[in-house]
Enzyme design. Structure first.
Site, PDB file in Angstrom:
ATOM      1  CB  SER A   1      44.600  25.756  20.284  1.00 34.24           C
ATOM      2  OG  SER A   1      44.545  25.622  18.873  1.00 34.24           O
TER       3      SER A   1
ATOM      4  CE1 TYR B   1      47.076  21.910  22.666  1.00 32.43           C
ATOM      5  CE2 TYR B   1      46.162  22.996  20.151  1.00 32.43           C
ATOM      6  CZ  TYR B   1      46.533  22.765  21.558  1.00 32.43           C
ATOM      7  OH  TYR B   1      46.897  23.737  21.783  1.00 32.43           O
TER       8      TYR B   1
ATOM      9  CB  ALA C   1      52.843  31.881  33.878  1.00 34.25           C
TER      10      ALA C   1
ATOM     11  CB  ALA D   1      39.140  16.718  21.736  1.00 30.81           C
TER      12      ALA D   1
ATOM     13  CE  LYS E   1      44.695  23.989  24.216  1.00 32.08           C
ATOM     14  NZ  LYS E   1      44.738  24.934  25.511  1.00 32.08           N
TER      15      LYS E   1
ATOM     16  CG  ASN F   1      49.052  30.202  29.135  1.00 29.18           C
ATOM     17  OD1 ASN F   1      49.193  30.312  28.242  1.00 29.18           O
ATOM     18  ND2 ASN F   1      50.124  29.785  29.629  1.00 29.18           N
TER      19      ASN F   1
ATOM     20  CG  ASP G   1      49.650  18.012  37.277  1.00 25.91           C
ATOM     21  OD1 ASP G   1      48.952  19.068  37.092  1.00 25.91           O
ATOM     22  OD2 ASP G   1      50.496  17.144  37.570  1.00 25.91           O
ATOM     23  CB  VAL G   2      45.716  22.966  36.562  1.00 30.27           C
ATOM     24  CG1 VAL G   2      46.752  24.823  37.132  1.00 30.27           C
ATOM     25  CG2 VAL G   2      46.120  22.657  35.429  1.00 30.27           C
TER      26      VAL G   2
HETATM   27  P1  NAP Z   1      54.558  26.022  26.493  1.00 32.65           P
HETATM   28  O1  NAP Z   1      55.317  27.074  26.075  1.00 32.65           O
HETATM   29  O2  NAP Z   1      54.941  24.579  26.516  1.00 32.65           O
HETATM   30  O3  NAP Z   1      54.377  26.230  28.195  1.00 32.65           O
HETATM   31  C1  NAP Z   1      53.266  25.906  29.313  1.00 32.65           C
HETATM   32  C2  NAP Z   1      53.238  25.289  30.496  1.00 32.65           C
HETATM   33  O4  NAP Z   1      52.421  25.029  31.004  1.00 32.65           O
HETATM   34  C3  NAP Z   1      54.422  26.396  31.114  1.00 32.65           C
HETATM   35  O5  NAP Z   1      54.399  26.698  32.013  1.00 32.65           O
HETATM   36  C4  NAP Z   1      53.900  24.480  31.870  1.00 32.65           C
HETATM   37  O6  NAP Z   1      54.355  24.794  33.311  1.00 32.65           O
HETATM   38  C5  NAP Z   1      52.955  24.777  32.122  1.00 32.65           C
HETATM   39  N1  NAP Z   1      51.747  23.120  32.110  1.00 32.65           N
HETATM   40  C6  NAP Z   1      52.055  21.966  31.985  1.00 32.65           C
HETATM   41  N2  NAP Z   1      51.540  20.979  32.521  1.00 32.65           N
HETATM   42  C7  NAP Z   1      51.452  21.886  32.873  1.00 32.65           C
HETATM   43  C8  NAP Z   1      50.244  21.418  33.799  1.00 32.65           C
HETATM   44  N3  NAP Z   1      49.476  20.429  34.731  1.00 32.65           N
HETATM   45  N4  NAP Z   1      50.217  22.049  35.445  1.00 32.65           N
HETATM   46  C9  NAP Z   1      50.223  23.180  35.789  1.00 32.65           C
HETATM   47  N5  NAP Z   1      51.312  23.917  34.819  1.00 32.65           N
HETATM   48  C10 NAP Z   1      51.556  23.302  33.756  1.00 32.65           C
HETATM   49  O7  NAP Z   1      53.148  26.033  25.783  1.00 32.65           O
HETATM   50  P2  NAP Z   1      52.855  27.415  24.442  1.00 32.65           P
HETATM   51  O8  NAP Z   1      52.909  27.814  23.212  1.00 32.65           O
HETATM   52  O9  NAP Z   1      53.008  28.769  25.680  1.00 32.65           O
HETATM   53  O10 NAP Z   1      51.059  27.162  25.145  1.00 32.65           O
HETATM   54  C11 NAP Z   1      50.526  27.820  26.484  1.00 32.65           C
HETATM   55  C12 NAP Z   1      48.683  27.938  25.755  1.00 32.65           C
HETATM   56  O11 NAP Z   1      48.718  28.505  24.927  1.00 32.65           O
HETATM   57  C13 NAP Z   1      49.115  26.493  25.765  1.00 32.65           C
HETATM   58  O12 NAP Z   1      47.292  26.206  26.582  1.00 32.65           O
HETATM   59  C14 NAP Z   1      48.742  25.879  24.072  1.00 32.65           C
HETATM   60  O13 NAP Z   1      48.184  24.962  24.121  1.00 32.65           O
HETATM   61  C15 NAP Z   1      47.825  27.544  23.950  1.00 32.65           C
HETATM   62  N6  NAP Z   1      48.179  28.146  22.547  1.00 32.65           N
HETATM   63  C16 NAP Z   1      49.641  27.827  21.982  1.00 32.65           C
HETATM   64  C17 NAP Z   1      49.868  28.218  20.767  1.00 32.65           C
HETATM   65  C18 NAP Z   1      51.002  28.570  20.536  1.00 32.65           C
HETATM   66  O14 NAP Z   1      51.336  28.589  18.909  1.00 32.65           O
HETATM   67  N7  NAP Z   1      52.490  28.541  21.176  1.00 32.65           N
HETATM   68  C19 NAP Z   1      48.598  28.345  19.648  1.00 32.65           C
HETATM   69  C20 NAP Z   1      47.167  28.196  20.478  1.00 32.65           C
HETATM   70  C21 NAP Z   1      47.264  27.799  21.450  1.00 32.65           C
HETATM   71  P3  NAP Z   1      56.677  23.788  33.263  1.00 32.65           P
HETATM   72  O15 NAP Z   1      57.587  24.984  31.962  1.00 32.65           O
HETATM   73  O16 NAP Z   1      56.340  23.940  34.564  1.00 32.65           O
HETATM   74  O17 NAP Z   1      56.226  22.098  33.071  1.00 32.65           O
END
Ligand code: NAP
Length: 251
Positions: free
Chosen positions: A145, A158, A16, A160, A162, A93, A66-67
């Site tokens: 996704s 990715y 978040a 797989a 999702k 998320n 780290d989840v």
């Molecule tokens: P983002 O801006 O890259 O943010 C990812 C978040 O996940 C960050 O807060 C990051 O924390 C955290 N994170 C990464 N690895 C982690 C771990 N091992 N443990 C705990 N936290 C971790 O991603 P987003 O685009 O907002 O996407 C959020 C979700 O929506 C994801 O699951 C993504 O697959 C899904 N999604 C996104 C889109 C899109 O178009 N953006 C479309 C479909 C689905 P740090 O900042 O501390 O690294």
């Protein structure tokens, strides 16, 4: 004044610190929930999310972890319970990509994406669940996704992860339905969070928009709105579902 929809409730939103997760955290706080803002590395960004919530009169705390690591996921849930004594809502998320065509994809690319996106959701759900079962109420929302439904070249890992999250959602929903706990997934399409979409060339932008019947990218608010609905009192009889938020892109 009407009571806030999620008053008294406690929500854990993984990943978040930025992007969609940050907007979900702020939205749940606006609805009255106390929110644990999880992050892995971006402590400064997580602090800003917490500060924004507190400045708007809400309650939130930043919680590192780290989840994908079992000890850290367990400690994260314990931290929420230590802070507020309960947990009602989990939004899985946190997610990453490591895109490469299959022939170039390393086993490390495969493992890390599956570890964060799928194992991370499993671990957080596993450690949150006893608390939900004890109170006989709870809402879990998994951020999948459209790529998990339709696939995408260069994203076998990715896709797989999702698609796996969708199967996970449906299985767990059946396990805990009798305990008044709902488990649902969202499948966003192209969501403009200021990163990838901003960096697209004009041509790539036009190509993508040409595939979206609503002719616009989604916003993090579009996703947060659906999370808010699924966590609210009106969605108590909806479980095991996948809600696509993509402007009509996937048929
Ligand atoms: P983002 O801006 O890259 O943010 C990812 C978040 O996940 C960050 O807060 C990051 O924390 C955290 N994170 C990464 N690895 C982690 C771990 N091992 N443990 C705990 N936290 C971790 O991603 P987003 O685009 O907002 O996407 C959020 C979700 O929506 C994801 O699951 C993504 O697959 C899904 N999604 C996104 C889109 C899109 O178009 N953006 C479309 C479909 C689905 P740090 O900042 O501390 O690294």
């Amino acid at each position: 004044m009407a009571a806030a929809r999620l008053e008294e409730q406690v929500a854990l939103v993984t990943g978040a610190s930025r992007g969609i997760g940050a907007v979900i955290a702020r939205r749940l706080a606006q609805e009255g929930a106390r929110v644990a803002v999880n992050y892995q590395a971006s402590g400064e960004a997580a602090l800003q999310v917490v500060n924004a919530i507190v400045q708007s009169g809400g309650e939130a705390a930043m919680m590192a972890g780290d989840v994908s690591k079992e000890g850290e996921a367990e400690a994260l849930v314990k931290q929420v319970i230590d802070q507020w004594g309960r947990i009602d809502i989990l939004v899985n998320n946190a997610g990453i990509t490591r895109d490469r065509l299959l022939l170039r994809m390393t086993s490390d690319d495969w493992d890390r994406v599956l570890e964060v996106n799928l194992r991370g959701a499993f671990l957080c759900t596993k450690y949150v669940m006893p608390h939900l079962i004890r109170r006989r109420q709870g809402r879990i929302v998994n951020i999948s996704s459209v790529v998990g439904l339709g696939g995408n070249p260069g994203q076998a890992n990715y896709a797989a992860s999702k698609a796996g999250l969708i199967g996970f959602t449906k299985a767990v929903a059946r396990e805990v339905a009798s305990r008044n706990i709902t488990v649902n997934a969202l499948a966003p399409g192209f969501i403009d969070t200021g990163g990838m979409v901003d960096q697209m060339t004009e041509e790539a932008r036009r190509t993508v928009l040409g595939r979206i019947p609503m002719e616009r990218f989604g916003s993090a608010d579009d996703v947060a709105e659906a999370v808010s609905f699924l966590c609210g009192p009106g969605a108590g009889y909806i479980t095991g579902q996948v809600l696509t938020i993509d402007g009509g892109m996937v048929g």
